[in-house]
Design an enzyme around this catalytic site. Sequence first.
Site, PDB file in Angstrom:
ATOM      1  N   GLY A   1     -47.011  59.863 -17.251  1.00 16.66           N
ATOM      2  CA  GLY A   1     -45.691  59.936 -16.620  1.00 16.66           C
ATOM      3  C   GLY A   1     -45.641  60.497 -15.211  1.00 16.66           C
ATOM      4  O   GLY A   1     -44.796  60.102 -14.414  1.00 16.66           O
TER       5      GLY A   1
ATOM      6  N   PHE B   1     -31.914  59.514 -22.323  1.00 18.88           N
ATOM      7  CA  PHE B   1     -33.290  59.058 -22.203  1.00 18.88           C
ATOM      8  C   PHE B   1     -33.376  58.187 -20.954  1.00 18.88           C
ATOM      9  O   PHE B   1     -32.700  57.162 -20.855  1.00 18.88           O
ATOM     10  CB  PHE B   1     -33.704  58.279 -23.450  1.00 18.88           C
ATOM     11  CG  PHE B   1     -35.181  58.106 -23.526  1.00 18.88           C
ATOM     12  CD1 PHE B   1     -35.987  59.121 -24.024  1.00 18.88           C
ATOM     13  CD2 PHE B   1     -35.785  56.949 -23.066  1.00 18.88           C
ATOM     14  CE1 PHE B   1     -37.362  58.978 -24.068  1.00 18.88           C
ATOM     15  CE2 PHE B   1     -37.158  56.789 -23.107  1.00 18.88           C
ATOM     16  CZ  PHE B   1     -37.948  57.802 -23.609  1.00 18.88           C
ATOM     17  N   VAL B   2     -34.189  58.600 -19.988  1.00 19.76           N
ATOM     18  CA  VAL B   2     -34.241  57.907 -18.697  1.00 19.76           C
ATOM     19  C   VAL B   2     -35.614  57.261 -18.495  1.00 19.76           C
ATOM     20  O   VAL B   2     -36.607  57.703 -19.080  1.00 19.76           O
ATOM     21  CB  VAL B   2     -33.927  58.866 -17.530  1.00 19.76           C
ATOM     22  CG1 VAL B   2     -32.493  59.376 -17.633  1.00 19.76           C
ATOM     23  CG2 VAL B   2     -34.894  60.045 -17.487  1.00 19.76           C
TER      24      VAL B   2
ATOM     25  N   GLU C   1     -45.426  67.473 -13.829  1.00 16.43           N
ATOM     26  CA  GLU C   1     -44.881  66.741 -14.978  1.00 16.43           C
ATOM     27  C   GLU C   1     -43.827  65.738 -14.517  1.00 16.43           C
ATOM     28  O   GLU C   1     -43.209  65.921 -13.454  1.00 16.43           O
ATOM     29  CB  GLU C   1     -44.191  67.743 -15.921  1.00 16.43           C
ATOM     30  CG  GLU C   1     -44.967  68.089 -17.162  1.00 16.43           C
ATOM     31  CD  GLU C   1     -44.967  66.970 -18.214  1.00 16.43           C
ATOM     32  OE1 GLU C   1     -44.840  65.773 -17.864  1.00 16.43           O
ATOM     33  OE2 GLU C   1     -45.113  67.286 -19.391  1.00 16.43           O
ATOM     34  N   ASP C   2     -43.603  64.714 -15.331  1.00 16.67           N
ATOM     35  CA  ASP C   2     -42.497  63.799 -15.042  1.00 16.67           C
ATOM     36  C   ASP C   2     -41.161  64.424 -15.440  1.00 16.67           C
ATOM     37  O   ASP C   2     -40.189  64.384 -14.705  1.00 16.67           O
ATOM     38  CB  ASP C   2     -42.703  62.444 -15.747  1.00 16.67           C
ATOM     39  CG  ASP C   2     -42.988  62.543 -17.241  1.00 16.67           C
ATOM     40  OD1 ASP C   2     -43.098  63.674 -17.778  1.00 16.67           O
ATOM     41  OD2 ASP C   2     -43.113  61.488 -17.884  1.00 16.67           O
TER      42      ASP C   2
ATOM     43  N   ARG D   1     -42.334  52.188 -16.169  1.00 15.86           N
ATOM     44  CA  ARG D   1     -42.877  53.264 -15.332  1.00 15.86           C
ATOM     45  C   ARG D   1     -42.886  52.877 -13.856  1.00 15.86           C
ATOM     46  O   ARG D   1     -42.847  53.736 -12.979  1.00 15.86           O
ATOM     47  CB  ARG D   1     -44.319  53.587 -15.750  1.00 15.86           C
ATOM     48  CG  ARG D   1     -44.461  54.206 -17.124  1.00 15.86           C
ATOM     49  CD  ARG D   1     -45.861  54.754 -17.282  1.00 15.86           C
ATOM     50  NE  ARG D   1     -46.235  55.043 -18.643  1.00 15.86           N
ATOM     51  CZ  ARG D   1     -45.966  56.182 -19.283  1.00 15.86           C
ATOM     52  NH1 ARG D   1     -45.276  57.121 -18.682  1.00 15.86           N
ATOM     53  NH2 ARG D   1     -46.365  56.368 -20.522  1.00 15.86           N
TER      54      ARG D   1
ATOM     55  N   ASP E   1     -41.389  56.310 -19.026  1.00 18.83           N
ATOM     56  CA  ASP E   1     -41.441  55.053 -19.770  1.00 18.83           C
ATOM     57  C   ASP E   1     -40.529  55.048 -20.985  1.00 18.83           C
ATOM     58  O   ASP E   1     -40.103  56.089 -21.468  1.00 18.83           O
ATOM     59  CB  ASP E   1     -42.864  54.810 -20.284  1.00 18.83           C
ATOM     60  CG  ASP E   1     -43.228  55.744 -21.438  1.00 18.83           C
ATOM     61  OD1 ASP E   1     -43.036  56.961 -21.282  1.00 18.83           O
ATOM     62  OD2 ASP E   1     -43.656  55.249 -22.500  1.00 18.83           O
TER      63      ASP E   1
ATOM     64  N   LYS F   1     -34.613  68.687 -18.030  1.00 19.61           N
ATOM     65  CA  LYS F   1     -33.460  68.516 -18.940  1.00 19.61           C
ATOM     66  C   LYS F   1     -33.233  69.829 -19.680  1.00 19.61           C
ATOM     67  O   LYS F   1     -33.601  69.965 -20.843  1.00 19.61           O
ATOM     68  CB  LYS F   1     -33.806  67.448 -19.993  1.00 19.61           C
ATOM     69  CG  LYS F   1     -33.422  66.036 -19.693  1.00 19.61           C
ATOM     70  CD  LYS F   1     -33.615  65.219 -20.983  1.00 19.61           C
ATOM     71  CE  LYS F   1     -33.758  63.750 -20.695  1.00 19.61           C
ATOM     72  NZ  LYS F   1     -34.248  63.004 -21.876  1.00 19.61           N
TER      73      LYS F   1
ATOM     74  N   ASP G   1     -38.489  68.376 -21.226  1.00 19.00           N
ATOM     75  CA  ASP G   1     -37.419  68.066 -22.164  1.00 19.00           C
ATOM     76  C   ASP G   1     -37.303  69.251 -23.149  1.00 19.00           C
ATOM     77  O   ASP G   1     -36.707  70.258 -22.807  1.00 19.00           O
ATOM     78  CB  ASP G   1     -37.825  66.745 -22.847  1.00 19.00           C
ATOM     79  CG  ASP G   1     -36.762  66.146 -23.738  1.00 19.00           C
ATOM     80  OD1 ASP G   1     -35.584  66.181 -23.373  1.00 19.00           O
ATOM     81  OD2 ASP G   1     -37.111  65.621 -24.813  1.00 19.00           O
TER      82      ASP G   1
HETATM   83  P1  IMP Z   1     -41.152  67.711 -24.218  1.00 18.62           P
HETATM   84  O1  IMP Z   1     -42.446  68.091 -24.871  1.00 18.62           O
HETATM   85  O2  IMP Z   1     -40.069  67.494 -25.239  1.00 18.62           O
HETATM   86  O3  IMP Z   1     -40.727  68.648 -23.125  1.00 18.62           O
HETATM   87  O4  IMP Z   1     -41.342  66.286 -23.618  1.00 18.62           O
HETATM   88  C1  IMP Z   1     -42.055  66.075 -22.512  1.00 18.62           C
HETATM   89  C2  IMP Z   1     -42.516  64.653 -22.425  1.00 18.62           C
HETATM   90  O5  IMP Z   1     -41.678  63.750 -23.129  1.00 18.62           O
HETATM   91  C3  IMP Z   1     -42.456  64.212 -20.989  1.00 18.62           C
HETATM   92  O6  IMP Z   1     -43.638  64.505 -20.327  1.00 18.62           O
HETATM   93  C4  IMP Z   1     -42.184  62.737 -21.115  1.00 18.62           C
HETATM   94  O7  IMP Z   1     -43.410  62.034 -21.198  1.00 18.62           O
HETATM   95  C5  IMP Z   1     -41.430  62.584 -22.405  1.00 18.62           C
HETATM   96  N1  IMP Z   1     -39.959  62.450 -22.183  1.00 18.62           N
HETATM   97  C6  IMP Z   1     -39.007  63.381 -22.400  1.00 18.62           C
HETATM   98  N2  IMP Z   1     -37.785  62.926 -22.075  1.00 18.62           N
HETATM   99  C7  IMP Z   1     -37.967  61.675 -21.624  1.00 18.62           C
HETATM  100  C8  IMP Z   1     -37.068  60.668 -21.092  1.00 18.62           C
HETATM  101  O8  IMP Z   1     -35.841  60.831 -20.951  1.00 18.62           O
HETATM  102  N3  IMP Z   1     -37.646  59.491 -20.715  1.00 18.62           N
HETATM  103  C9  IMP Z   1     -38.997  59.246 -20.828  1.00 18.62           C
HETATM  104  N4  IMP Z   1     -39.859  60.174 -21.292  1.00 18.62           N
HETATM  105  C10 IMP Z   1     -39.358  61.364 -21.693  1.00 18.62           C
HETATM  106 MG    MG Z   2     -45.012  63.225 -19.758  1.00 19.69          MG
END
Ligand code: IMP
Ligand code: MG
Length: 259
Positions: free
Chosen positions: A114, A227-228, A169-170, A240, A234, A201, A173
């Site tokens: 990402g 979800f973006v 990071e992208d 992507r 992706d 987020k 979340d």
């Molecule tokens: P976390 O572990 O829940 O913080 O998620 C992190 C990872 O989930 C990110 O690095 C993304 O790859 C993926 N992710 C979280 N939200 C989104 C979204 O809205 N769109 C696409 N990928 C997401």
């Molecule tokens: Mg990621």
Amino acid sequence: MADTNMVVLTTQDSGILARFLTNPAASHPGATSTTQPAHQRRPNKSPALRARRLATLASLPSAAAAMVSAEVGIDYVLWTEAEVSARVGEVAAELAADLRALPEPAVVVGVATGAFLFLADLVRRVDVRLAVDFVRVESYGAGTESSGKPRITADLKVDVAGKHVVVVEDIVDTGNTLSHLIAHLEKKGASSISVCTFLDKPARRKVSVQLVGDGKFYRGFECPDYFVVGYGLDYAELYRNLPYVGVLKPEMYKKDSSN
Ligand code: IMP
Ligand code: MG
């Protein structure tokens, strides 16, 4: 010609949308609940707002409008290519100033896949000696909800012992991926760890992200709770390559993606 189902948000619109989204029920009693899977939560589409967004689309240079409308799966553009570029420049300037003050080159660690576009755009604007490496951390599978159990499936090549690490990071979340990765880098002996995320987020956070040493948290944009996709992000490994960030049309999700 622009697709008339396509809407583009200006920065100001994005701010308005973000406020609706922070508390959708308060702004719009009929709005969807935040307990729904992310891809089922939709931005507000009041006729007045929609008309304004369409006017924004009409005012875009034709190449930009054509680029957006060619991607028929996108419902809303949250940040255009120009807005992304401007913001990445600002974050890069802040990061460069901090890295310049360090005694040794930092190691910039991108989280694949990402972060690939954000990292590439960012480091080209950071005029400081640094190392770049990637890790792969996976937790999502093909859907839109995280499994909550991240795994490091490809590790670093560069030795980070005693180094300042900047994790790129992208999106942050729930915070699970990042917390897991920070613990991993700490075990490898990184002396300090910063995080530079394109999107954040905070409304979805489950684990608070603990930086290490003098580490700082940098972010491009605060993202509303949808979800973006695009600019590295992706859905099921697609989208992507979009140079902007948007919300997919509901029909683009596979039927079983909310499981
Ligand atoms: P976390 O572990 O829940 O913080 O998620 C992190 C990872 O989930 C990110 O690095 C993304 O790859 C993926 N992710 C979280 N939200 C989104 C979204 O809205 N769109 C696409 N990928 C997401
Ligand atoms: Mg990621």
